[in-house]
Design a protein around this motif. Structure first.
Motif, PDB file in Angstrom:
ATOM      1  N   ASP A 426       0.853  -1.197   0.000  1.00 17.63           N
ATOM      2  CA  ASP A 426       0.000   0.000   0.000  1.00 17.63           C
ATOM      3  C   ASP A 426       0.884   1.240   0.000  1.00 17.63           C
ATOM      4  OD1 ASP A 426      -2.107   1.711   0.119  1.00 17.63           O
ATOM      5  OD2 ASP A 426      -2.662   1.266   2.188  1.00 17.63           O
ATOM      6  N   TRP A 451      -0.471  -2.573   4.784  1.00 20.49           N
ATOM      7  CA  TRP A 451      -1.280  -1.364   4.643  1.00 20.49           C
ATOM      8  C   TRP A 451      -0.503  -0.154   5.157  1.00 20.49           C
ATOM      9  CZ3 TRP A 451      -5.725  -1.889   1.977  1.00 20.49           C
ATOM     10  CH2 TRP A 451      -6.350  -3.128   1.959  1.00 20.49           C
ATOM     11  N   HIS A 456      -4.065   7.480   4.451  1.00 21.81           N
ATOM     12  CA  HIS A 456      -4.344   7.930   3.099  1.00 21.81           C
ATOM     13  C   HIS A 456      -4.831   6.766   2.245  1.00 21.81           C
ATOM     14  CE1 HIS A 456      -1.382  11.531   3.636  1.00 21.81           C
ATOM     15  NE2 HIS A 456      -2.528  11.695   4.273  1.00 21.81           N
ATOM     16  N   ILE A 457      -5.562   7.108   1.194  1.00 23.41           N
ATOM     17  CA  ILE A 457      -6.074   6.099   0.268  1.00 23.41           C
ATOM     18  C   ILE A 457      -5.412   6.326  -1.075  1.00 23.41           C
ATOM     19  CG2 ILE A 457      -8.114   5.184  -0.888  1.00 23.41           C
ATOM     20  CD1 ILE A 457      -9.770   5.996   1.464  1.00 23.41           C
ATOM     21  N   THR A 461      -4.261   1.104  -2.523  1.00 23.59           N
ATOM     22  CA  THR A 461      -5.168   0.838  -1.406  1.00 23.59           C
ATOM     23  C   THR A 461      -6.477   0.276  -1.920  1.00 23.59           C
ATOM     24  OG1 THR A 461      -4.188   2.751  -0.269  1.00 23.59           O
ATOM     25  CG2 THR A 461      -6.189   1.812   0.669  1.00 23.59           C
ATOM     26  N   TRP A 462      -7.030   0.950  -2.905  1.00 27.39           N
ATOM     27  CA  TRP A 462      -8.271   0.488  -3.526  1.00 27.39           C
ATOM     28  C   TRP A 462      -8.082  -0.876  -4.171  1.00 27.39           C
ATOM     29  CZ3 TRP A 462     -11.265   3.847  -7.676  1.00 27.39           C
ATOM     30  CH2 TRP A 462     -12.518   3.288  -7.880  1.00 27.39           C
ATOM     31  N   TYR A 506      -9.836  -5.129   6.801  1.00 29.92           N
ATOM     32  CA  TYR A 506      -9.540  -3.847   6.183  1.00 29.92           C
ATOM     33  C   TYR A 506      -9.093  -2.845   7.248  1.00 29.92           C
ATOM     34  CZ  TYR A 506     -11.823  -5.242   1.781  1.00 29.92           C
ATOM     35  OH  TYR A 506     -12.149  -5.865   0.608  1.00 29.92           O
ATOM     36  N   HIS A 509      -9.327   3.151   7.959  1.00 29.89           N
ATOM     37  CA  HIS A 509      -9.573   4.309   7.101  1.00 29.89           C
ATOM     38  C   HIS A 509     -10.267   3.955   5.792  1.00 29.89           C
ATOM     39  CE1 HIS A 509      -5.610   2.798   5.797  1.00 29.89           C
ATOM     40  NE2 HIS A 509      -5.876   3.315   4.617  1.00 29.89           N
ATOM     41  N   ILE A 510     -10.519   2.653   5.517  1.00 30.78           N
ATOM     42  CA  ILE A 510     -11.319   2.296   4.349  1.00 30.78           C
ATOM     43  C   ILE A 510     -12.588   1.541   4.747  1.00 30.78           C
ATOM     44  CG2 ILE A 510      -9.309   2.228   2.828  1.00 30.78           C
ATOM     45  CD1 ILE A 510      -9.438  -0.811   2.907  1.00 30.78           C
ATOM     46  N   GLU A 533     -11.745  10.328  -1.263  1.00 33.53           N
ATOM     47  CA  GLU A 533     -11.630   9.191  -0.349  1.00 33.53           C
ATOM     48  C   GLU A 533     -12.996   8.610  -0.026  1.00 33.53           C
ATOM     49  OE1 GLU A 533      -9.500  10.613   2.998  1.00 33.53           O
ATOM     50  OE2 GLU A 533      -7.535  10.522   2.019  1.00 33.53           O
ATOM     51  N   ILE A 537     -14.137   4.721  -0.680  1.00 28.82           N
ATOM     52  CA  ILE A 537     -14.672   3.886   0.399  1.00 28.82           C
ATOM     53  C   ILE A 537     -16.059   3.364   0.033  1.00 28.82           C
ATOM     54  CG2 ILE A 537     -15.454   3.939   2.797  1.00 28.82           C
ATOM     55  CD1 ILE A 537     -13.233   5.989   3.355  1.00 28.82           C
TER      56      ILE A 537
END
Length: 763
Positions: A426, A451, A456-457, A461-462, A506, A509-510, A533, A537
Motif C-alpha cells: 500500500d 497497509w 491515506h487512500i 489501497t483500492w 480492512y 480508514h477504508i 476518499e 470507500i
C-alpha cells in the motif's frame, strides 16, 4: 574510409553471412551492410563461407542512423528475443559499446559467453513449474546441448522470410498517420490535470508523465505545430529502430533497479517503443472520456470540433494502430500487455459493455497476460519499483478476470490453482519511484499486513481491497458454473464467513461508515481529497455488498434461505448508490463512472425491489400450490416498507435520467428507466383502482412471499397490464417494445445473471 570489399573466387563481391544465408542481395558495405543495420543482425564477412563449421557470433547492438531512408527503415520483419541484461549496472541496461565486427573479436571469451545464451535453439526463459513445455529438456540442459548446437543461432529465425515492400510501406504510412493524431502539447497539459483521478494501476501517472516529458523534449519540433508527414517521419523511424531491439527488463530482485533512472529507462528513455506510444494514446482517450462536455480542451482548434466521445474514439483508433505496428516484431512484454489492456478498456467505455467484441478482446488481453508470465510471479527478494509495478498489474488482472466471469456467466481464465499474484504494498507512486532511500522509509512505515499507517487512500489501497475479494468471487463462480455439481448450504455459508473476515481485516480508514462518510465533523464542506476518499470507500462497500448479494442469490436459488436477506442487501445497495448520486456535486471528477455504477450495481438490486413491490401490490398472480409447498418449507414472508422502496426507486430513476447521452451505457439506462417508470406508475395506479382502503391492506403471506428462484417462470411485467386494468394508459409501442419481458434478465430470476451489465472496473 571503408575497406575494399572481399572478392569471391569468381570475382564477384562477397556477401555477408546473413545475406548469403537468406539468399538476398547484399550491398557489400563494410563493416556492416545496410540490410544488417536495418534488421539488427550481426554482419560478418566469413573468411571461408562454404565451410560447415562457423564460429559463434556475438550480438552487436544497432545504432540509429537518422540518415537512413524511410524505404529501408520500413522493410523489417525481425523477431526480438526476451533478454534480461546480464550486467547489473544501469548503464548496461541502457546502452552497450560497439563491438568489433571482425571474426577474431567474435571468438573472444566475452563474446562467446554472451553468444551462448543467444545461440540456443529455444531462448525463452523456463520456470521450475514449466516441465511440460515442449522445449523444457533443451532449456534445462542448454550447457550440454550448447557444444553441438553452435550453428542454431537466432539469425535462422531472423531470416525466415522477407516482408514485401508493399506491406512495409503500408506500415510506415500507418505509423505516420497515427503520429499525426498525437495530442498536442497543450492538450496533454490539460489532460494531465485529471490524471490522479483515474485511480488505475494500468495508467501509472509516473509512467505517463515521464514518457510525455521525453516525447516533448526530444520531438518538440517534429510533433509541434505545424505538424506534417515529413516532420513525424523521424519519430516513426526512431520507434521502428527501437522496436527492433530486444525488450530489456530490469531484474526485479536486484536492488540497483530501485534507482529512478533505471526505472524510467525501462519503458522510456532510449527504449521508447510503439507499445508506450499506444499507452499514451489510450490514456488520452480515457482522459477525454473523463472530461465534461463543456471542458475547454474540446475548444482547442486541434480537436477539430470533437466531443468527449469522438475524441476518445480517435485516440482508440490510434492505440489500436500502435498494437498493429508491433505485429511485425511482436513480443509479449509487460508494456505490450498494458498497451493491449488499455486499448481494450478504452473501447469498452466507448461502445456498449454488452458487446461480445469487448468480451473477446478482454480474453485476448488475458491470454497475453499469461504469455508474459504475469500470472505467476516469483517472490522478490527486495521490493523494487519494477516488482511493485508487476504485482499491481497481476492483482488487477486477477480481480478483473473474476468480475468478467461473474457478470458474463463464463468460466474464468485465471484460477488460484495456477496463478500466483502477490498483493502490491500500500504505497503511493511518489514513494515507489522517488528513489531507493524514500522507498525504504515508506516500506518501514507499513503495518504487518502491508497497509499504510498514515490513513491515506492510494490507488494500490483500492486495488488491495478489491483483490482481497477475488477468492470469494472465484468461489461463487465455482459453485455456480460447475457442471453436474450441486453445492450445499455449508459451502455458501463458508464463503460468507470468509467474506466477513476479509472485510474485518480492512484498515479503519477504508471501513464504510454509512451516511457519515458524507458528513464531515470538522468542516461543513468537503475538501477535494476527502470527497475522493469517500467515493473510494463507498465503491469498496459496493463491491462487498455485491459479493453478499451473489451469495444470497445462491442460497435462495436452492431454497436454502428465504428472500428477506436478499431483499435487505438489495435495499442497502440502492441506498449506497443513491448516497453517491446525492453528493454528485462533490464528485464531478467521477461523473464518468456513474452510468455503469447504476447498471452494474444498481440494476439487479432495483429488479429485486421491483419484483417484491409488484407482489406486495397484488400485481402478479398468486403462487401455485406446488410453489407454496416448496416455499413454506424454507421461506419466510418478505417484509419491507413500501414507502421506502418507492422512494429509493424514484431516486434511482432520477439517477438513470441524469446519465448523459454520451455515456456508453446511456441506451441501456434509458431502457431500464422506462421499465422502472412503468412499474412505479402501475403501483400507484393500483392504489386507486378499487374502492380505496382495501389496497392499503398488507398483502397475504402467499402474495408477499418471494422465492427469487428458477421456479418463477413468469415475468411479473407480463401480468402487469391485466392486473391494473389500465392497458389504455400504456403506450402501444411500449407493449411492442416488450420492456417487461426484459425485466426478467434484470432481477436474475431466470438465470440471466445480469447479461447487460458492465464489469466493475475501478476508475
Amino acid at each position: 574510409m571503408h575497406a575494399e570489399p572481399r572478392k569471391r573466387h569468381n570475382g564477384q563481391p562477397q556477401a555477408c553471412e546473413p545475406c548469403r544465408k537468406a539468399k538476398i542481395r547484399c550491398d557489400h558495405a563494410s563493416p556492416k551492410c545496410s540490410r544488417c543495420v536495418l534488421r539488427s543482425l550481426n554482419c560478418i564477412y566469413h573468411p571461408a563461407p562454404m565451410t560447415k563449421r562457423r564460429p559463434p557470433t556475438s550480438h552487436t547492438p544497432i545504432h540509429f542512423d537518422s540518415s537512413l531512408p524511410a524505404d529501408l527503415l520500413a522493410t523489417q520483419n525481425v523477431s526480438s528475443t526476451f533478454h534480461i541484461p546480464s550486467e547489473p549496472s544501469v548503464g548496461a541496461a541502457i546502452s552497450l559499446p560497439p563491438a568489433d565486427p571482425s571474426p577474431a573479436a567474435s571468438s573472444g571469451v566475452t563474446a562467446r559467453s554472451s553468444a551462448s545464451k543467444r545461440n540456443m535453439l529455444f531462448q525463452e526463459q523456463l520456470g521450475q513449474h514449466e516441465t511440460t513445455r515442449f522445449s523444457a529438456v533443451f532449456v534445462e540442459n542448454q550447457d550440454s546441448f550448447g557444444a553441438v548446437m553452435a550453428d542454431a543461432t537466432n539469425s535462422d529465425y531472423h531470416e525466415l522470410g522477407r516482408e514485401p515492400d508493399v506491406m512495409a510501406r503500408s506500415r510506415v504510412d500507418l505509423a505516420v498517420r497515427t503520429l499525426l493524431n498525437f495530442p498536442s502539447v497543450r492538450t496533454c497539459d490539460m489532460l494531465l490535470t485529471g490524471i490522479h483521478h483515474i485511480y488505475d494501476v494500468w495508467l501509472s501517472p509516473t509512467m505517463i508523465q515521464q514518457c510525455l516529458k521525453q516525447v516533448w523534449t526530444e520531438y518538440a519540433s517534429e510533433l509541434g505545430e505545424p505538424r506534417t508527414r515529413e516532420s513525424v517521419l523521424r519519430v516513426a523511424n526512431d520507434l521502428f529502430i527501437n522496436h527492433k531491439r530486444p525488450h530489456s527488463t530490469p531484474d526485479c530482485d536486484y536492488a540497483g533497479n530501485s534507482d529512478h533512472a533505471s526505472w524510467i529507462n525501462w519503458f522510456g528513455g532510449p527504449h521508447l517503443r510503439w507499445e508506450m506510444i499506444g499507452i499514451l494514446f489510450s490514456w488520452a482517450g480515457i482522459a477525454f472520456r473523463c472530461k465534461q462536455e463543456w471542458d475547454p480542451v474540446f475548444d482547442l482548434p486541434e480537436q477539430h470540433g470533437r466531443n468527449r466521445n469522438t475524441a476518445a474514439e480517435k485516440m482508440r483508433e490510434c492505440a489500436a494502430a500502435c498494437v498493429r505496428l508491433c505485429e511485425g516484431n511482436f513480443e509479449i512484454s509487460d508494456t505490450m500487455v498494458i498497451c493491449m489492456k488499455n486499448s481494450t478498456r478504452l473501447q469498452s467505455i466507448i461502445i456498449s459493455d454488452e458487446s461480445d467484441r469487448v468480451r473477446v478482446d478482454y480474453g485476448t488481453v488475458r491470454s497475453a497476460f499469461i504469455s508474459a508470465g504475469l500470472h505467476r510471479l516469483a517472490h522478490s527478494k527486495e521490493i523494487t519499483p519494477f516488482s511493485q509495478h508487476r504485482a499491481s498489474l497481476a492483482s488487477s488482472m486477477y480481480y478483473h478476470d473474476k468480475c468478467h466471469s461473474l457478470f458474463n456467466a463464463r468460466p474464468p481464465m485465471l484460477s488460484s490453482h495456477y496463478c500466483q499474484c502477490p498483493l502490491p504494498l500500500d504505497l503511493c507512486e511518489e514513494d515507489v519511484y522517488g528513489g531507493r532511500e524514500r522507498l525504504a522509509v515508506a516500506i518501514a512505515k507499513l503495518d504487518s499486513n502491508g497497509w499504510n499507517t498514515n490513513g491515506h487512500i492510494y490507488t494500490t489501497t483500492w486495488l488491495r481491497a478489491l483483490t482481497m475479494l477475488s477468492p470469494i468471487r472465484e468461489g461463487i463462480l465455482e459453485l455456480t458454473l460447475s457442471v453436474n455439481s450441486n453445492f450445499t448450504k455449508p459451502q455458501v455459508e463458508d464463503l460468507q464467513v470468509q467474506l466477513g473476515k476479509i472485510v474485518a481485516s480492512y484498515p479503519p480508514h477504508i471501513q464504510y461508515q454509512g451516511s457519515s462518510e458524507w458528513h464531515p465533523q470538522s468542516s461543513s464542506r468537503f475538501h477535494e481529497q476527502s470527497a475522493q476518499e469517500a467515493y473510494i470507500i463507498t465503491r469498496i462497500q459496493l463491491d462487498v455488498l455485491q459479493c453478499q448479494f451473489l451469495l444470497q442469490r445462491l442460497l435462495v436459488s436452492r431454497q436454502f434461505s428465504g428472500g428477506q436477506d436478499l431483499f435487505d442487501i438489495a435495499q442497502e445497495t440502492m441506498s449506497v448508490i443513491i448516497s453517491l448520486w446525492l453528493n454528485r456535486d462533490q464528485l464531478h471528477e467521477f461523473h464518468h463512472a456513474f452510468d455503469w455504477i447504476a447498471v452494474s450495481y444498481g440494476m439487479p438490486c432495483a429488479g429485486i425491489l421491483c419484483v417484491e413491490l409488484l407482489r406486495a401490490s397484488n400485481l402478479v398472480p398468486p403462487a401455485t400450490q406446488s410453489e407454496l409447498s416448496s416455499t413454506t418449507r424454507g421461506h419466510d414472508c418478505v417484509r419491507f416498507s413500501r414507502s421506502e422502496v418507492i422512494q429509493n426507486l424514484v431516486l434511482f430513476r432520477a439517477l438513470l435520467d441524469w446519465i448523459r447521452p454520451t455515456d456508453n451505457n446511456a441506451q441501456l439506462s434509458k431502457k431500464f428507466k422506462t421499465v422502472l417508470q412503468r412499474i412505479i406508475d402501475a403501483v400507484f395506479d393500483s392504489l386507486g383502482s378499487s374502492c380505496g382502503m382495501q389496497t392499503q391492506e398488507m398483502p397475504s403471506e402467499q402474495q408477499s412471499q418471494r422465492h427469487y428462484g428458477p421456479q418463477d417462470q413468469q415475468s411479473p411485467g407480463q401480468n402487469l397490464p391485466a392486473a391494473t386494468g389500465r392497458e389504455c394508459d400504456i403506450e402501444p409501442e411500449m407493449n411492442a417494445f416488450n420492456d417487461m419481458d426484459w425485466l426478467n434478465t434484470v432481477d436474475w430470476t431466470q438465470n440471466g445473471w445480469l447479461e447487460q451489465s458492465n464489469p466493475p472496473f475501478p476508475y
